[in-house]
Design a protein around this motif. Sequence first.
Motif, short mmCIF file in Angstrom:
data_model
loop_
_atom_site.label_atom_id
_atom_site.label_comp_id
_atom_site.label_asym_id
_atom_site.label_seq_id
_atom_site.Cartn_x
_atom_site.Cartn_y
_atom_site.Cartn_z
N ASN A 83 -91.45 -27.92 10.65
CA ASN A 83 -92.54 -28.69 10.06
C ASN A 83 -93.56 -29.10 11.10
O ASN A 83 -94.76 -29.05 10.86
N ALA A 85 -97.49 -28.27 11.27
CA ALA A 85 -98.56 -29.25 11.43
C ALA A 85 -99.43 -28.89 12.62
O ALA A 85 -100.66 -29.02 12.58
N LEU A 135 -101.88 -26.28 11.75
CA LEU A 135 -103.03 -26.87 11.06
C LEU A 135 -103.95 -27.56 12.05
O LEU A 135 -105.18 -27.44 11.98
N LEU A 136 -103.34 -28.27 12.98
CA LEU A 136 -104.13 -28.97 14.00
C LEU A 136 -105.00 -27.97 14.75
O LEU A 136 -106.19 -28.20 14.98
N MET A 195 -115.73 -30.64 9.20
CA MET A 195 -114.39 -31.24 9.25
C MET A 195 -114.06 -31.92 7.93
O MET A 195 -112.93 -31.85 7.45
N LEU A 196 -115.07 -32.58 7.38
CA LEU A 196 -114.85 -33.29 6.12
C LEU A 196 -114.46 -32.30 5.03
O LEU A 196 -113.51 -32.52 4.27
N VAL A 215 -110.95 -31.34 5.51
CA VAL A 215 -109.98 -32.31 4.98
C VAL A 215 -109.81 -32.12 3.48
O VAL A 215 -108.70 -32.11 2.95
N VAL A 269 -107.66 -29.24 2.79
CA VAL A 269 -106.23 -29.53 2.96
C VAL A 269 -105.68 -30.16 1.68
O VAL A 269 -104.64 -29.76 1.15
N VAL A 270 -106.42 -31.14 1.16
CA VAL A 270 -105.98 -31.80 -0.07
C VAL A 270 -105.84 -30.77 -1.19
O VAL A 270 -104.83 -30.70 -1.89
N PHE A 318 -102.88 -28.36 -0.79
CA PHE A 318 -101.57 -28.93 -1.11
C PHE A 318 -101.39 -29.09 -2.61
O PHE A 318 -100.29 -28.88 -3.13
N GLY A 319 -102.48 -29.43 -3.28
CA GLY A 319 -102.40 -29.48 -4.74
C GLY A 319 -102.05 -28.12 -5.30
O GLY A 319 -101.24 -27.96 -6.22
N GLN A 350 -98.37 -27.00 -4.63
CA GLN A 350 -97.26 -27.77 -5.22
C GLN A 350 -96.40 -26.96 -6.18
O GLN A 350 -95.19 -26.92 -6.03
N ASN A 394 -92.08 -26.77 2.10
CA ASN A 394 -93.11 -27.81 2.29
C ASN A 394 -94.32 -27.27 3.04
O ASN A 394 -95.43 -27.77 2.89
N SER A 395 -94.09 -26.26 3.86
CA SER A 395 -95.20 -25.83 4.69
C SER A 395 -96.08 -24.78 4.01
O SER A 395 -97.03 -24.31 4.62
N ILE A 426 -99.50 -25.99 3.93
CA ILE A 426 -100.15 -25.88 5.24
C ILE A 426 -100.66 -24.46 5.46
O ILE A 426 -101.76 -24.24 5.95
N PHE A 453 -98.74 -35.96 -6.04
CA PHE A 453 -100.07 -35.62 -5.61
C PHE A 453 -101.00 -36.83 -5.58
O PHE A 453 -101.71 -37.01 -4.61
N PRO A 482 -94.61 -34.74 12.71
CA PRO A 482 -95.80 -33.89 12.93
C PRO A 482 -97.08 -34.68 12.76
O PRO A 482 -98.07 -34.41 13.44
N PHE A 489 -101.22 -35.25 15.12
CA PHE A 489 -102.64 -35.43 14.80
C PHE A 489 -103.15 -36.77 15.30
O PHE A 489 -104.21 -36.87 15.91
N LEU A 541 -111.38 -38.17 11.48
CA LEU A 541 -110.86 -37.18 10.54
C LEU A 541 -109.49 -36.67 10.99
O LEU A 541 -108.65 -36.38 10.14
N LEU A 589 -96.43 -33.49 3.83
CA LEU A 589 -95.17 -32.92 4.27
C LEU A 589 -94.02 -33.88 4.03
O LEU A 589 -92.87 -33.51 4.14
#
Lengths: 224, 668, 316
Positions: free
Chosen positions: A14, A18, A21-22, A105-106, A109, A112-113, A116-117, A120, A132-133, A136, B427, C177, C181, C302, C314
């Motif tokens: 995990n 992450a 992603l970073l 960047m915004l 973000v 990313v949201v 993940f949706g 799921q 879980n990843s 990502i 979510f 993790p 960040f 951010l 996660l």
Amino acid sequence: MNMTALPFDLQLLNTLAALLLLLSFAMLSQRRIVTLINLLAVQGALLCIATLLLAWRTGAGHLYLSAGLTLALKVIFLPWLLHRLIRKLGVYWDTEPLLNTTGTMLVGVLIVVFSFGLAQPISALASTATRNSIGIAVAVVLIAFLTMITRRKAMSQVVGFLSMENGLFFGAMSATYGMPMIVEFGVALDVLVAMLVLGVFFFQIREQFDSLDLQHLESLKEDQ
Amino acid sequence: MTQTLHSPLLLCLLLLTAWGIVGLAGLIRPASVAFAGRTLFPLGAVCGAAVAYVAATSLFAPAEQIVLSIGLPDLPVHLRLDSLSSAFLFLLGAAATGISIFAAGYFRRGEGTPPGLMCLQYHLFLASMGFVLLANDAYSFMLAWETMALSSYFLVTTQHRIPEIRSAGFLYLLIAHIGAIAILLSFGVMQGGSWQFTFDAMRAAQLDPAWATSAFLLALFGFGAKAGLVPMHVWLPEAHPAAPSPVSALMSGVMLKTALYGMLRVTFDLLGEPVWWWGLILLALGLFSALYGVIFAAAQTDMKRLLAYSSIENIGILFSGVGLAIVFAGTGMRIAASLALIAVLYHALNHAFMKSLLFLGTGAVLHATGERNLGRLGGLIHRMPWVAWLTLVGALAIAGLPPLNGFVSEWLLLQSFLFASEVPQAFVNMLLPLGAALLVLAAALAGYVMVKFFGVIFLGQPREAALQEAHDAGIAERAGLAWLAVGCVLLGLLPAQVIALLSRVIQPLGFSGLPLDDGSWWLLVPLPQRQISYAPLVFFAVILVVIVLTIAAVRFFYHQRVRRSDPWDCGFGRLNSRMQDTAEGFGQPIRHLFTPFFAMARELPSAFDPAPRYRVVIGDRIWRGLYLPLGRLVRRIADAVAWLQQGRISTYLLYSFVTLVTLLALML
Amino acid sequence: MTALFDWLAQILGILAAVLAAPLFLGWVNQCRAWLQNKSAPSILQPYRGIRKLFHKDAVIAANASQLFRLAPYMVFGAMVTAAAIIPSVATRLPFTQAADAIALVGLFATARVFVSLAAMDVGTAFGTLGARREMMIGFLAEPALLMIIFVASLISATTALPRISELLATQSLALYPSLAFTAVAFTMVLLAENARIPIDNPATHLELTMIHEALLLEYSARHLALMEWAAALKLFNYVCIGFALFVPWGLATSQAPLALALSSLFLGAKLVLAGAGIALIETVSAKLRVFRAPEFLATAFLFAVLGLLVRLLLGT
């Protein structure tokens, strides 16, 4: 607190996810092409470690092979090729991105949201320990896409393309413990060939326009 | 008589009536500033203090209600005083006390509404807000609500000879009425077929979810318009600066809270159990308003407009807190919902004090200098030390700095955001904590705005020569400011006590309050199992001790010698006040970073211009994108309908005839 | 009795932090000089500077108000109080009952507001410019820091800083993790908030780009000494927050003298490394233009938000 329930190697996986992603975000905000390529190499290295870890965990032999492939191709060969290309072409900086860093960047973000949706239901279906990843992985792919969209220089777009491939690879790994070997070889070959073709392309583009700024390609369209 | 004294509701009623009488007394000598200022406004302030006192004591009394058979036959007035009403009445009374004391010294002779009439409008405004909080049926609520809107409209247009103020007043009235219609419709939905418009009937009515949702949305629109929630906020930055400062203070500090009261009353009390996803709407609107308000506040150059936008920010924070509480309540997280609601109420109370204080501070500055434009102020801390230091308390409080009160409510709200990841909805529980990111961004920007506000007005060198003649506020004005500043400090230093009281307030909304740890009076432990605590008194004491010790140590080991000299000028030698950063300049980073929010028009001088002129006009995208097209649409429809107006009597008679016949045909 | 001892230990801890802070600054400066091939000043140089300033006569602008004279004490007081909240050596700090991590951020904000207001007080171009820039950095750095703390709070379900450290330190073999960040974000915030390269250069008075020095331009003598000391303390505090969140190992959980001594040693070692790290970052990176600073900090913010997202998504 559910973290403590996970075995350590999964936690590590995990964490690697992450970090991937970073790195995608670091690439998104980076404007120096040299650094961009280094980040790509690091991303490949992380991917390699993750594959090895997963191989060790599942005992799937073909994953060792694909880890080796990743190492050879994405950590060593492609970055080397790209560095060489840069030196030859003399492009070290991308110009101002189309959208400013904060805005990009915004959007990242939000991506990313969104991913993940999106992931799921897939995660719910997958039976792997790494489900879980998946989110990502999707995010890495989309952010790489975003990197490509917001850049002008062909070079950074290629880096974005490769990062996208990383994300896809990682996604396949988390969802099904990797693709069948034959597919993986095929993809690797594709990437390699794409790189070579693009490399030739770069020289052609520069010869034509004296620059690698892709905005010049706009002049190729037919005038109405 | 004895019964009256034991019934807080009747006492409140008496006091509200007293406000009305004080107002009417203003008509005895309408032109006399001295009569209104020295007699009536202080009387009003006494009434305000009494209202606050009665409301505070009634927090411990059980809810009571009465039915007064006044007004229209068969439509008696239902009034009810429960702890929610008490809390808001306390807010009204306490803030009104300070504002009235200030107003006693504030109003001067001048053009516009005569002081006696203004006194009437002012006290009617106060009384109607009180009745809004007491009303227990839709009729009396709407009556009080409309009186509140109208009286404040007249107060906004005190300087009615200025066209901008007239149009600001018109915009305010328009939006207030559109909002009122929505509230009325919401009540209409909530009676649920019983055609009983008392709140009791609405509590008893069983609405099916679709109707409940529509009632909620209508209420949100109506109360949101009154509160100034984006995108219904456009009237606020126009009306607040137009009104005289005490009225701005009342409108911003108190009137906006009546909308919050209405929202809480409808959502948690009248509708019963809220649905969790309603909260998401409120949360999104609230957080957007918070950010939007504070970003615009940072770009303003008019000190009252700046504060008005800051009010939008705070309303946004309040409504996002309500939204969070709805999400928690709808998913069965009672403790978290209680925490969020207490944070909201606390912040409402805080904002009433802080924002009133700041508005009154601008009033004092306006009086002393005649300037509202930040570009022509500066250095007033030397000429107006009282106003400056008291305003500083308000500015630091609203910037959310510990140990003042603004920090406490933001702390509570952040703590409740920490619960958001435990919401059972998948979510959503991942997205909610992101709200905290926006909230802290808005809070940090508020600090930026307040440094700009205070720094540009009170610090630095005076930007105009006339500012050297500025005078400090009078005794009454200082007393009013001090009252509010002390309120800010006390609310900041005694959170455990305030929260214990607010725990009672949320009981009528169906919450049992927080499992407070009553171990020590100076320590706030809202949720013992989380091991979080906050003790502002200790905190403050430690800072003070460190400061005092440092000063003493410096004096003991070294010396206290001070020499005065000119500021360092880099050898330039001709520094003047025009070289300070301006309000525009101070807002520049925000304008730059949040460019998409603004509709900016800039006029830059060329390098060779002998009379260079820099101008920037900052417009509101929502105004241009939503309101202007809407206005044009309304105009077009109105033009289309205009052909009905023929100017001939017989045509009009024909209309009446056709209407009559149609109605008869439909009826029979 | 134990309570009394706790308080005593706490006060000693604060004093130690206050006294050690300039030493850390000296260490960072020394490392930086070495890395840049310069001969380094003594590690005690900050103390000498402060001492010299205390001896001088204060010169104050003619139109400075009381606020201007109050601000240094206020800022110093805020930083000392902050030192009391951060578990740098021990996690049993009685004062942390009074203020948690959010209050800590509030304290930093208070100090920032007072510095900025004081800079605006005299009304020179540089002062107001510095105030504007300081607030510009602050309004992004503050939420970023708060979000960083928020992530740690979500992991440990509390905002009390010592509890967070205890939990993170005692949980064996747990990887977070999300903290990766936030660690990146925190490093960025630390550099920006303490006027280090790439946001500000503590070593120059280059008017067009300076922030920290512009704020202090009008200060002299004891006021300047306090401000400089407060700045050193702020750096120390930030580094200790970093330790508390990301490398909490070695903190003493009791007040036993041996444990405290051991944990002080740990802290010393961490500080030596962190100082060298800061110096390294400052050496290898170029200073950004002031206009780029908001971008830098927005990125930090951010990243912190991303840490929050990763934590929530996660579940780690």
